[in-house]
Design an enzyme around this catalytic site. Structure first.
Site, short mmCIF file in Angstrom:
data_model
loop_
_atom_site.label_atom_id
_atom_site.label_comp_id
_atom_site.label_asym_id
_atom_site.label_seq_id
_atom_site.Cartn_x
_atom_site.Cartn_y
_atom_site.Cartn_z
N ASP A 42 -26.57 32.51 13.43
CA ASP A 42 -25.85 33.78 13.50
C ASP A 42 -25.80 34.43 12.12
O ASP A 42 -24.75 34.85 11.65
CB ASP A 42 -24.44 33.59 14.06
N LYS B 223 -8.70 30.84 8.90
CA LYS B 223 -9.42 31.24 10.10
C LYS B 223 -8.81 30.50 11.27
O LYS B 223 -8.90 29.27 11.36
CB LYS B 223 -10.90 30.91 9.95
N GLU C 133 -10.71 40.35 13.08
CA GLU C 133 -10.65 39.59 14.31
C GLU C 133 -12.03 39.62 14.94
O GLU C 133 -12.64 40.67 15.07
CB GLU C 133 -9.63 40.20 15.28
N GLY C 134 -12.53 38.46 15.29
CA GLY C 134 -13.86 38.40 15.90
C GLY C 134 -13.80 37.62 17.20
O GLY C 134 -12.72 37.25 17.66
N SER C 135 -14.98 37.37 17.76
CA SER C 135 -15.03 36.63 19.02
C SER C 135 -14.57 35.19 18.80
O SER C 135 -14.07 34.54 19.69
CB SER C 135 -16.45 36.64 19.56
N TYR C 136 -14.71 34.70 17.56
CA TYR C 136 -14.39 33.30 17.26
C TYR C 136 -12.91 33.08 16.95
O TYR C 136 -12.40 32.00 17.08
CB TYR C 136 -15.21 32.87 16.06
#
Lengths: 439, 294
Positions: free
Chosen positions: A210, A115, A94-97
């Site tokens: 990034d 995703k 799990e990421g910020s996106y």
């Protein structure tokens, strides 16, 4: 090696030869044309006098059928399929996106990565970052860039899921689990694939913005693929201002830390330098706690910028709050002691990628042509790559690294209390060689 | 493989056979009228927002794609105006010229304050009172919510295929390849060709959804050269640009027919408005059924 002059002469001779050849061809063509015209003239007359056009028509038709025209297949479009066509196997990250999980397509049993984009609906409707990521991935088809297969919709109208090819590893987790760093030949293979992908993006006017090891995926055949284009964007036509809030802190170029709003593909090259160093050291080399700390780590690794090495440096927005020592003669340059096993060519490449002045960093084409890739050990063929047990299937990530910056959280260096950071810096790192002053 | 920058996804035969609106019982001629008016509305709004023609053209094509095929959007569910606004909003967002939801809603409010769809020039010069297109905060909130939900539906309906490759620059490149820019009236020719490309955007035959940009550019040049009376090479030069004679002929006829279609539309809707939202469409359908009953 031949001198420049000799080279020129050879070129001249070559040019002359070509010119002569061209003229010869032209002459022949003209001759042919004249002959053809002469041959055609009586035919024309014949057509005028009698109506035997039938002779001519099949001839031209024959010619036409001979010519093959290029036909392009641009595909078509159709509505998004529903998420129920896939069954989730396990969560990966799990990421910020958003959330990434491993899933299987029910009808084909193909394993893919899903995703799910976080839909924080704000003032602007469908998130621009997701839209950019999708449109860029649709265009950027490359062997070293993760393949976007389709986009799914769910029961919730706001749900949006990207279907991508599944790769077993990401470089960050893989490195954490490896007992030894990658071998020199493996580093070369990885770096070459990475630079190839980034070069392809730059050629197509795309900046990734990034690049970091957790965004670089690797399959069990030694194939590297670039992922997560949430920060990517097209290079704007002119010098339009860009946000400096890009790139995860540990991989962020000094000009971004200093608040420039006009930057280019060089920021990606800096990140590549950081990744190169990380592959050699098996851990991120510039793990700053905040912007100021990151800058001080950069300067202690790469040396200090000067008016000579980076002319525009003092005019950058945040540079005013940095106090640099007047005496540059004793300031250390690039700290190569950190990479004891790297050859001279390797150090040269790393040093140039981590040039403080963005203009001194090489382009991806220049990197690929660097002698580092030609000297022993040669890059290991990706088929010969060792395989590793895949973590993406079984476990969640353990260590946390900072996420890419979010939109609208621009702290700016002005709000940082420099005095306290400076105090601790000075105490622990006497030789850092520069000071911060209250703005 | 990287997708070619010269190609677009095209509508399939099945998609061209039936549309979502047809399945909901909306007559084809009415659908054509609404699509035409919607495309014109998009063009007008784009110009008021000072957008470059490339961005406007892309928005028009997204608008056109949305209605095509049995899985496409239906006019019984979506008003053409809301889809036009959302297409333009979506397109500008990805372009170098993003526009705020507020500017978009203001522009569409202004355009729909026109009493007729085909306004005459005198009419346009009389400034309408500001109150006729003022958007209050409450209305703005509601329209913004609609804008966002429509945007979402466009993306889902098109499977996020909103990329468009346009024939404009291609057209100039072809003219250069044909070496016409040495001609004194070359700029006239180029302008004419670009006009044909703009006209084709509005075509009821949806030429941009059925033909690749290479062919569109070639046909526009062919027509323009005939109109401006500049000689083209006396060979099948269009084949160099991957267009065969049949396709060229079809596209020329298609492009030329838009003018007649536009005339008919103007006469047909003289003094009234083409129904650009669901409510107006229902009223129009009711009116039509009453006429047939009488």
């Amino acid at each position: 090696m031949a001198s420049r002059w000799a080279n020129d002469e050879v070129d001249k001779a070559e040019e002359l030869r070509r010119k002569r050849e061209k003229e010869e061809k032209k002459r022949l063509k003209l001759q042919k044309q004249q002959e053809a015209e002469e041959a055609a003239r009586p035919a024309k007359r014949r057509r005028l006098s009698t109506g035997d056009e039938n002779d001519q028509v099949p001839q031209t038709q024959e010619q036409e059928s001979e010519r093959k025209l290029l036909r392009f297949d641009g595909g078509s479009w159709g509505p998004c399929r529903h998420t129920s066509n896939f069954e989730t196997l396990n969560h990966i990250e799990e990421g910020s996106y958003g959330w990434v999980s491993r899933a299987r397509e029910v009808s084909t049993s193909e394993v893919v990565a899903l995703k799910k984009v976080k839909m924080d609906y704000n003032q602007d409707g469908f998130p621009i970052t997701a839209l950019r990521e999708i449109s860029i991935l649709q265009k950027a088809r490359h062997i070293n860039i993760v393949d976007l297969k389709e986009i799914l919709s769910g029961d919730d109208p706001q749900e949006c899921v990207l279907v991508m090819e599944f790769l077993e590893h990401d470089l960050k987790t893989l490195q954490e689990d490896m007992s030894e760093p990658f071998m020199a030949s493996e580093v070369k293979t990885l770096l070459r694939q990475l630079v190839g992908a980034v070069g392809f993006l730059h050629d197509n006017y795309i900046m990734h913005r990034d690049l970091k090891t957790s965004n670089i995926l690797l399959n069990n055949r030694g194939q590297l693929k670039l992922a997560d284009f949430g920060m990517a964007r097209y290079i704007p036509p002119s010098n339009a201002p860009l946000t400096q809030l890009v790139v995860t802190l540990w991989y962020r170029a000094p000009e971004l830390l200093l608040g420039t709003t006009t930057y280019g593909t060089e920021v990606d090259m800096w990140s590549i330098g950081c990744i190169f160093a990380e592959l050699l050291a098996k851990e991120p080399v510039l793990q700053g706690k905040n912007e100021v700390d990151e800058l001080s780590l950069i300067f202690s690794l790469c040396g200090l910028p000067s008016e000579k090495s980076w002319p525009g440096f003092y005019r950058l927005p945040n540079a005013k709050s940095l106090k640099m020592p007047r005496d540059h003669r004793n300031a250390p340059g690039f700290n190569r002691a950190k990479f004891p096993f790297l050859t001279a060519a390797g150090v040269d490449l790393l040093f140039s990628l981590l040039s403080l002045n963005p203009e001194h960093r090489p382009t991806s084409k220049e990197v690929l042509g660097h002698s580092y890739f030609k000297e022993q050990p040669k890059p290991k063929p990706s088929e010969m790559f060792p395989t590793f047990p895949s973590k993406a299937g079984q476990e969640r990530r353990r260590k946390k690294s900072p996420h890419a910056p979010k939109r609208g959280e621009a702290p700016g260096l002005k709000n940082v209390d420099f005095s306290s950071i400076f105090a601790t810096r000075e105490a622990e790192e006497k030789g850092a060689g520069f000071q911060l002053k209250m703005a | 493989m990287q997708p070619s920058p010269l190609t677009n996804p095209l509508a399939t035969v099945t998609q061209l056979e039936t549309s979502g609106s047809q399945l909901d019982g909306i007559p084809t001629d009415l659908e054509d009228s609404i699509r035409f008016a919607g495309a014109r509305l998009t063009q007008a709004a784009g110009m008021l927002l000072r957008l470059p023609q490339e961005v406007i053209a892309q928005a028009i094509l997204v608008f056109m794609r949305f209605w095509v095929g049995p899985d496409g959007g239906s006019l019984a569910e979506f008003g053409a105006e809301q889809v036009s606004a959302a297409s333009l909003y979506l397109t500008t967002k990805l372009s170098a010229y993003p526009k705020s939801a507020r500017s978009l809603i203001n522009v569409y409010a202004y355009l729909s304050s026109n009493p007729t769809t085909f306004a005459n020039l005198d009419h346009l010069q009389q400034k309408p009172p500001e109150t006729s297109y003022f958007v209050s905060e409450g209305t703005y909130e509601r329209r913004r919510a609609t804008l966002f939900s429509t945007e979402q539906r466009i993306l889902k309906t098109l499977g996020f295929q909103i990329q468009v490759n346009l024939p404009y620059t291609l057209c100039i490149t072809y003219l250069q390849a044909l070496d016409v820019f040495t001609h004194p009236r070359a700029s006239e020719l180029a302008k004419r060709a670009i006009s044909h490309l703009n006209t084709a955007l509005l075509s009821p035959q949806m030429l941009y959804l059925t033909h690749q940009p290479t062919s569109l550019a070639t046909a526009a040049i062919y027509l323009a050269a005939r109109e401006v009376n500049i000689k083209m090479p006396e060979v099948e030069w269009w084949e160099v640009f991957d267009t065969d004679r049949e396709e060229l002929g079809f596209l020329c006829v298609g492009m030329l027919s838009v003018e007649g279609f536009a005339q008919q539309e103007r006469e047909k809707w003289e003094g009234t408005r083409v129904p650009l939202d669901v409510k107006d469409l229902e009223a129009e359908m009711k009116r039509r059924s009453e006429i047939t009953q009488d």
